[in-house]
Design a protein around this motif. Sequence first.
Motif, PDB file in Angstrom:
ATOM      1  N   ALA A  99       3.565  -2.877   7.356  1.00 42.55           N
ATOM      2  CA  ALA A  99       3.176  -2.320   8.175  1.00 42.55           C
ATOM      3  C   ALA A  99       2.075  -1.178   6.990  1.00 42.55           C
ATOM      4  O   ALA A  99       0.577  -1.075   7.445  1.00 42.55           O
ATOM      5  N   ALA A 100       2.358  -1.352   5.974  1.00 47.22           N
ATOM      6  CA  ALA A 100       1.244  -0.714   4.925  1.00 47.22           C
ATOM      7  C   ALA A 100      -0.049  -1.476   5.038  1.00 47.22           C
ATOM      8  O   ALA A 100      -1.486  -0.819   5.224  1.00 47.22           O
ATOM      9  N   ILE A 101       0.308  -2.639   5.355  1.00 47.75           N
ATOM     10  CA  ILE A 101      -1.566  -3.876   5.175  1.00 47.75           C
ATOM     11  C   ILE A 101      -2.082  -3.698   6.927  1.00 47.75           C
ATOM     12  O   ILE A 101      -3.103  -3.377   6.045  1.00 47.75           O
ATOM     13  N   ALA A 102      -1.028  -3.620   7.937  1.00 46.34           N
ATOM     14  CA  ALA A 102      -1.814  -3.342   8.848  1.00 46.34           C
ATOM     15  C   ALA A 102      -2.507  -1.593   9.026  1.00 46.34           C
ATOM     16  O   ALA A 102      -3.729  -1.766   9.847  1.00 46.34           O
ATOM     17  N   LEU A 103      -1.817  -0.660   8.487  1.00 49.65           N
ATOM     18  CA  LEU A 103      -2.531   0.273   8.503  1.00 49.65           C
ATOM     19  C   LEU A 103      -3.778   0.495   7.722  1.00 49.65           C
ATOM     20  O   LEU A 103      -4.723   1.272   8.071  1.00 49.65           O
ATOM     21  N   THR A 104      -3.439  -0.550   6.418  1.00 46.91           N
ATOM     22  CA  THR A 104      -5.093  -0.247   5.311  1.00 46.91           C
ATOM     23  C   THR A 104      -5.968  -1.611   6.497  1.00 46.91           C
ATOM     24  O   THR A 104      -7.493  -0.678   6.266  1.00 46.91           O
TER      25      THR A 104
END
Length: 137
Positions: A99-104
């Motif tokens: 999820a953090a990679i997607a938000l980045t």
Amino acid sequence: MRGSTTKGAPPPVSAPGCGWYWMAGALAALGTYGGTAWTVRSWAGCPLGNDASSNIGLNALMLLIWVCMTLLLSLLPFALRRRPFRGGRAVMWLAPLAAAIALTVLYRVGMEWPYDPPGGPCTDGYPLFPFTGKTGP
């Protein structure tokens, strides 16, 4: 009797602990920094772009992006408690990372790329004159 579960019943799903909430803030910080560094690098050759004022706007935006990412990543444990993934605890720890990679990536895509016409100055991709669709006169 070794365990408290009855025979044939699935083992209880272990709920994530406080580490998930700390990890949300840390992953949001890494994602915010990475997305901002990626944006600065993409706009480095464009004097009229997002980093035209020595990155002051991007640095001020980092706090807002970090708060938003932290809140979204903190809500993920609640969602996963209601509908846990198959695969056990490893998948539950990898879900915030994904999820953090997607938000980045979403943050970086939202910051656009410079428009560099051949033989002309590099400009921001947004129209400078409202409702014309042009980036200049």
